[in-house]
Design an enzyme around this catalytic site. Sequence first.
Site, PDB file in Angstrom:
ATOM      1  CD  GLU A  21       4.582   6.560  -1.027  1.00 22.33           C
ATOM      2  OE1 GLU A  21       3.972   7.139  -0.133  1.00 22.33           O
ATOM      3  OE2 GLU A  21       4.708   6.984  -2.250  1.00 22.33           O
ATOM      4  CE1 TYR A  26       1.384   9.498  -7.991  1.00 18.51           C
ATOM      5  CE2 TYR A  26       2.833   9.573  -5.930  1.00 18.51           C
ATOM      6  CZ  TYR A  26       1.896   8.800  -6.916  1.00 18.51           C
ATOM      7  OH  TYR A  26       1.642   7.573  -6.633  1.00 18.51           O
ATOM      8  CD  GLU A  61       3.186   4.970  -5.381  1.00 21.96           C
ATOM      9  OE1 GLU A  61       2.600   6.041  -5.165  1.00 21.96           O
ATOM     10  OE2 GLU A  61       2.890   4.006  -4.495  1.00 21.96           O
TER      11      GLU A  61
HETATM   12  O1  AHR Z   1      -0.909   6.600  -5.544  1.00 23.83           O
HETATM   13  C1  AHR Z   1      -1.219   7.218  -4.532  1.00 23.83           C
HETATM   14  C2  AHR Z   1      -0.434   7.081  -3.186  1.00 23.83           C
HETATM   15  O2  AHR Z   1       0.658   7.800  -3.240  1.00 23.83           O
HETATM   16  C3  AHR Z   1      -0.166   5.625  -2.628  1.00 23.83           C
HETATM   17  O3  AHR Z   1      -1.145   5.035  -2.243  1.00 23.83           O
HETATM   18  C4  AHR Z   1       1.162   5.985  -2.053  1.00 23.83           C
HETATM   19  O4  AHR Z   1       1.951   5.053  -2.059  1.00 23.83           O
HETATM   20  C5  AHR Z   1       1.600   7.377  -2.570  1.00 23.83           C
HETATM   21  O5  AHR Z   1       1.966   8.221  -1.379  1.00 23.83           O
END
Ligand code: AHR
Length: 501
Positions: free
Chosen positions: A175, A246, A294
């Site tokens: 990131e 997410y 992720e």
């Molecule tokens: O998965 C949690 C966090 O989310 C990770 O450390 C980061 O890469 C992302 O922002």
Amino acid sequence: MHTARFTLDPAFTVGEVDPRLFGSFVEHLGRCVYTGIHEPGHPAADEAGLRTDVLALVRELGVTTIRYPGGNFVSGYKWEDSVGPADERPRRLDLAWRSTETNRFGLSEYIAFLKKIGPQAEPMMAVNLGTRGVAEALELQEYANHPSGTALSDLRASHGDKDPFGIRLWCLGNEMDGPWQTGHKTAQEYGRLAAETARAMRQIDPGVQLVACGSSGQGMETFAEWEATVLAETYDLVDYISLHAYYEEHDGDRDSFLASAVDMESFIENVVATCDHIGARLKSKKRINLSFDEWNVWYMSRTEAEVSALDWPEAPRLLEDVYSVTDAVVFGSLLIALLRHADRVTVACLAQLVNVIAPIMTEPCGPAWRQTTFFPFAAASEYGRGQVLDVRVDSPTYDTKRHGTADLLHATAVCAEDGTVTVFAVNRSQSEALPLEVALSSLGLTSVVEHSVLADADPEARNTRTEPERVTPHPVTGTALADGALTATLEPLSWNVIRLA
Ligand code: AHR
């Protein structure tokens, strides 16, 4: 509710599922490592301090590639702290999570953990391009992979690991577009550093597979321009570009939350377009694939305050989201989105594996159990191997604030080598059952092996320490296969697995 329909035909496929699509992620964050996978003194711990109850659940989950050691953690990671005798390793400040890192668990323990999971578990190691650079990445690669006869490979042997770790897949930082990242860089700065690191790592081993950092999310201001700039520098030197996403429910807007995969699919398609644009500009025949390393449901808005309040504890309880049935349905839909793009998404990592936004939870000195999200992942990993069939749904729709008009049905289907087919389907309606009809006469299928569903009268139901089996998938009756058509009814707000032979 009118019937949702699609047609399956073996002549129309998306592509072969890469086993790496069912990867996960272990970060030094909260209790993912300590009291998650590693807890010496726990009644279920083995001689290395690994929790065997957790290992059994990890195997049942069916994870393949496991990314390590971060995440944001990697941007402060000094790999040399994490090797050698465990009780001589330094304690360090972990700036990313305002915690103290003891380094009791390190590189060798990670490789041992993977070996204990089984041959399907493959390392995916990140190098620190936040506070470190080319030299340290090369030193780590030499320590990990060089057979013997050099200072660092002999150091590894002296630490008890005579055989090289054989790490093929490497992430070039994490990131790096995010201002929260220690050592955050502009696309130009990162692109140059990633290119220099990749070139040097290939001098040690031309066969390494490298992931360049893409955007931390489609919503980043620099999204797409970041990918274009980074790939212009690294196109010939890397194999993958990363994506992170997410999702959470905002302000009670469940309809939008249920359509989160609309965003995930558009993210994937936009990154594919950007990769191919750079490829075209460079007149390259090479194709860059996507590492969605992720992804998950994460109530991120609730956890930001948690981190800033920390005063450097060891392994604090952080990001321990407890997932509902609704979360698991959205999660299942995200898996469907990945499978629907299996031609280009060839690595994916569920973030994370244990305790931290995870499908597996543990208590220190206590039990381990499955969250609701465990079930869609385990089913997709078990039955989602083979050729993804091209699914174009004709579905009733609904309107959402965040994602526009969305189909109520979200589905994919995978044809295994033995000709059996599994349909994965989500009904996004909160209130109505969805009739489904699938035309599949050209597949030669004759029977429904199983229709299992994850749904509940209470969409907020969750598994907890005191009620670890409150939510589990259950079988559905009435699903039929006759005259070349499958007919089924999908419960409201449900994730479905329909296996046909
Ligand atoms: O998965 C949690 C966090 O989310 C990770 O450390 C980061 O890469 C992302 O922002």
